[in-house]
Design a protein around this motif. Structure first.
Motif, PDB file in Angstrom:
ATOM      1  N   GLN A  36       1.312  10.607 -13.020  1.00 48.23           N
ATOM      2  CA  GLN A  36       2.213  11.031 -11.946  1.00 48.23           C
ATOM      3  C   GLN A  36       2.762  12.440 -12.184  1.00 48.23           C
ATOM      4  O   GLN A  36       3.258  12.745 -13.271  1.00 48.23           O
ATOM      5  CB  GLN A  36       3.397  10.064 -11.862  1.00 48.23           C
ATOM      6  CG  GLN A  36       4.380  10.348 -10.745  1.00 48.23           C
ATOM      7  CD  GLN A  36       3.854   9.941  -9.396  1.00 48.23           C
ATOM      8  OE1 GLN A  36       3.379   8.829  -9.215  1.00 48.23           O
ATOM      9  NE2 GLN A  36       3.935  10.829  -8.430  1.00 48.23           N
ATOM     10  N   ASP A  90      -5.563   8.220  -6.080  1.00 49.66           N
ATOM     11  CA  ASP A  90      -4.726   8.932  -5.112  1.00 49.66           C
ATOM     12  C   ASP A  90      -4.973   8.435  -3.689  1.00 49.66           C
ATOM     13  O   ASP A  90      -5.030   9.214  -2.735  1.00 49.66           O
ATOM     14  CB  ASP A  90      -4.955  10.449  -5.200  1.00 49.66           C
ATOM     15  CG  ASP A  90      -3.826  11.238  -4.536  1.00 49.66           C
ATOM     16  OD1 ASP A  90      -2.751  10.661  -4.330  1.00 49.66           O
ATOM     17  OD2 ASP A  90      -4.042  12.418  -4.204  1.00 49.66           O
ATOM     18  N   GLN A 132       0.140   4.095  -3.301  1.00 50.89           N
ATOM     19  CA  GLN A 132       0.843   3.581  -4.470  1.00 50.89           C
ATOM     20  C   GLN A 132       1.379   2.164  -4.254  1.00 50.89           C
ATOM     21  O   GLN A 132       2.112   1.652  -5.096  1.00 50.89           O
ATOM     22  CB  GLN A 132       1.989   4.538  -4.837  1.00 50.89           C
ATOM     23  CG  GLN A 132       1.482   5.885  -5.332  1.00 50.89           C
ATOM     24  CD  GLN A 132       2.579   6.928  -5.443  1.00 50.89           C
ATOM     25  OE1 GLN A 132       2.818   7.693  -4.525  1.00 50.89           O
ATOM     26  NE2 GLN A 132       3.266   6.957  -6.564  1.00 50.89           N
ATOM     27  N   THR A 133       1.007   1.555  -3.145  1.00 50.62           N
ATOM     28  CA  THR A 133       1.522   0.233  -2.807  1.00 50.62           C
ATOM     29  C   THR A 133       0.388  -0.692  -2.382  1.00 50.62           C
ATOM     30  O   THR A 133      -0.518  -0.272  -1.663  1.00 50.62           O
ATOM     31  CB  THR A 133       2.539   0.321  -1.652  1.00 50.62           C
ATOM     32  OG1 THR A 133       3.605   1.185  -2.031  1.00 50.62           O
ATOM     33  CG2 THR A 133       3.115  -1.044  -1.302  1.00 50.62           C
ATOM     34  N   LYS A 137       4.692  -1.761  -5.876  1.00 50.87           N
ATOM     35  CA  LYS A 137       4.708  -0.303  -5.734  1.00 50.87           C
ATOM     36  C   LYS A 137       4.768   0.322  -7.126  1.00 50.87           C
ATOM     37  O   LYS A 137       5.627  -0.047  -7.937  1.00 50.87           O
ATOM     38  CB  LYS A 137       5.920   0.129  -4.905  1.00 50.87           C
ATOM     39  CG  LYS A 137       5.948   1.614  -4.521  1.00 50.87           C
ATOM     40  CD  LYS A 137       7.145   1.903  -3.631  1.00 50.87           C
ATOM     41  CE  LYS A 137       7.142   3.322  -3.107  1.00 50.87           C
ATOM     42  NZ  LYS A 137       6.076   3.567  -2.119  1.00 50.87           N
ATOM     43  N   LYS A 153      -2.202   0.060  -9.567  1.00 55.54           N
ATOM     44  CA  LYS A 153      -2.481   1.137 -10.519  1.00 55.54           C
ATOM     45  C   LYS A 153      -3.881   1.719 -10.289  1.00 55.54           C
ATOM     46  O   LYS A 153      -4.098   2.923 -10.434  1.00 55.54           O
ATOM     47  CB  LYS A 153      -2.357   0.627 -11.954  1.00 55.54           C
ATOM     48  CG  LYS A 153      -0.948   0.661 -12.505  1.00 55.54           C
ATOM     49  CD  LYS A 153      -0.450   2.099 -12.648  1.00 55.54           C
ATOM     50  CE  LYS A 153       0.887   2.194 -13.320  1.00 55.54           C
ATOM     51  NZ  LYS A 153       1.384   3.592 -13.385  1.00 55.54           N
ATOM     52  N   PRO A 187       7.627   7.552  -6.513  1.00 52.53           N
ATOM     53  CA  PRO A 187       7.899   6.293  -5.810  1.00 52.53           C
ATOM     54  C   PRO A 187       9.400   6.098  -5.596  1.00 52.53           C
ATOM     55  O   PRO A 187      10.190   6.287  -6.525  1.00 52.53           O
ATOM     56  CB  PRO A 187       7.347   5.213  -6.753  1.00 52.53           C
ATOM     57  CG  PRO A 187       6.579   5.910  -7.801  1.00 52.53           C
ATOM     58  CD  PRO A 187       6.987   7.339  -7.815  1.00 52.53           C
ATOM     59  N   THR A 205      10.355   4.569 -10.778  1.00 55.96           N
ATOM     60  CA  THR A 205      10.628   4.364  -9.357  1.00 55.96           C
ATOM     61  C   THR A 205      12.117   4.541  -9.088  1.00 55.96           C
ATOM     62  O   THR A 205      12.943   3.862  -9.704  1.00 55.96           O
ATOM     63  CB  THR A 205      10.199   2.950  -8.913  1.00 55.96           C
ATOM     64  OG1 THR A 205       8.849   2.715  -9.292  1.00 55.96           O
ATOM     65  CG2 THR A 205      10.350   2.785  -7.409  1.00 55.96           C
ATOM     66  N   ALA A 229      -3.736   3.847  -7.085  1.00 60.37           N
ATOM     67  CA  ALA A 229      -2.909   5.027  -7.353  1.00 60.37           C
ATOM     68  C   ALA A 229      -3.687   6.052  -8.180  1.00 60.37           C
ATOM     69  O   ALA A 229      -3.549   7.258  -7.992  1.00 60.37           O
ATOM     70  CB  ALA A 229      -1.628   4.621  -8.075  1.00 60.37           C
ATOM     71  N   ALA A 263       3.847   4.025  -9.820  1.00 59.31           N
ATOM     72  CA  ALA A 263       3.564   5.453  -9.937  1.00 59.31           C
ATOM     73  C   ALA A 263       2.078   5.634 -10.232  1.00 59.31           C
ATOM     74  O   ALA A 263       1.389   4.694 -10.643  1.00 59.31           O
ATOM     75  CB  ALA A 263       4.392   6.060 -11.064  1.00 59.31           C
ATOM     76  N   LYS A 264       1.597   6.833 -10.015  1.00 63.09           N
ATOM     77  CA  LYS A 264       0.214   7.133 -10.367  1.00 63.09           C
ATOM     78  C   LYS A 264       0.094   7.172 -11.889  1.00 63.09           C
ATOM     79  O   LYS A 264       1.057   7.475 -12.590  1.00 63.09           O
ATOM     80  CB  LYS A 264      -0.202   8.477  -9.762  1.00 63.09           C
ATOM     81  CG  LYS A 264      -0.196   8.462  -8.248  1.00 63.09           C
ATOM     82  CD  LYS A 264      -0.344   9.854  -7.670  1.00 63.09           C
ATOM     83  CE  LYS A 264      -0.170   9.811  -6.154  1.00 63.09           C
ATOM     84  NZ  LYS A 264      -0.143  11.136  -5.549  1.00 63.09           N
TER      85      LYS A 264
END
Length: 266
Positions: free
Chosen positions: A212, A166, A169-170, A206, A160, A219, A244, A163, A208-209
């Protein structure tokens, strides 16, 4: 009949979006990005243009020529393409020249604004596939051990964090240590790098931002993801629930069980 534009990168994602658009009674006007789109997608579409990722004006013109007012971006476009020797038209050069940086959000947000100037609104990428967003819980494989749960919690916070900046995301972690952080190379290469550095039984997380933008960079995991997990002897993959996409879920579950990989939504 309503026409929906589809700007397609690689993977299964564009195929599923095309199928769902048609089920919803609309025509699919697709621009398959020549460097990324996969064979066979054209057969699902009512109109198909094969254009280079660098030919921005031609992409806009193709969609406008068919009366498209809304479009979806679906499928991966490797970020490293922006550093490769692709040929860009004048509008792509203008867009790239206007960027304050080359982070994913900056690039795609600027592209979305350019489409809007021509009367084309980008829809959320997962708009037609919300049924593929998992709830929290075990998706495939064995229940997590206490140690694996700790790695997932540790990795989730790290993922997180990156993410939010930016970066990617992993993350891949092991014994509460970070083995690899995703950057421009993408999730698959991040997992491979982690295996080279830390060996087997790692945990991939993994997310999300934090804010997002679901018009792009959503994702996604699928059968190819499971193949990469197996090849690199990953023990657990944790994904963020509700945000995701799991493509071809039944096949993902089957392959994960065969590979002795646990997939969990948190």
């Amino acid at each position: 009949m309503k026409k929906i534009g589809l700007i397609a990168g690689n993977g299964r994602f564009p195929f599923l979006v095309a199928e769902e658009i048609k089920k919803n009674g609309a025509q699919v006007i697709c621009v398959g990005l020549k460097e990324e789109a996969e064979l066979g997608l054209d057969k699902l579409c009512d109109k198909y243009f094969s254009l280079s990722v660098g030919k921005f004006q031609k992409i806009v013109d193709a969609l406008k020529s068919e009366g498209v007012e809304t479009a979806v971006l679906a499928g991966q476009v490797k970020h490293v393409k922006i550093y490769s020797a692709i040929s860009m038209d004048w509008r792509a050069v203008k867009v790239m020249g206007s960027l304050i940086n080359k982070k994913t959000d900056t690039i795609l947000g600027t592209i979305a604004n350019e489409f809007l100037k021509d009367g084309i609104t980008l829809l959320p990428s997962h708009m037609y596939l919300k049924s593929l967003l998992p709830e929290k819980g075990l998706i495939a494989g064995k229940k997590l051990s206490a140690d694996e749960n700790k790695d997932v919690e540790f990795g989730f916070k790290i993922a997180k964090g990156i993410a939010g900046f930016d970066i990617g995301q992993t993350v891949v972690v092991k014994d509460r240590s970070v083995l690899a952080v995703e950057s421009v190379e993408g999730t698959d290469e991040c997992i491979k790098r982690a295996y080279r550095l830390g060996g087997d039984n790692s945990v991939v997380v993994k997310v999300a931002k934090p804010n997002q933008d679901f018009r792009f960079d959503v994702p996604v995991i699928g059968t190819r993801t499971v193949d990469i997990l197996k090849e690199n002897k990953v023990r657990v993959m944790a994904i963020e629930a509700g945000v995701t996409l799991i493509l071809d879920r039944e096949e993902v579950v089957k392959k994960a069980k065969e590979a002795d990989v646990t997939i969990i939504a948190v």
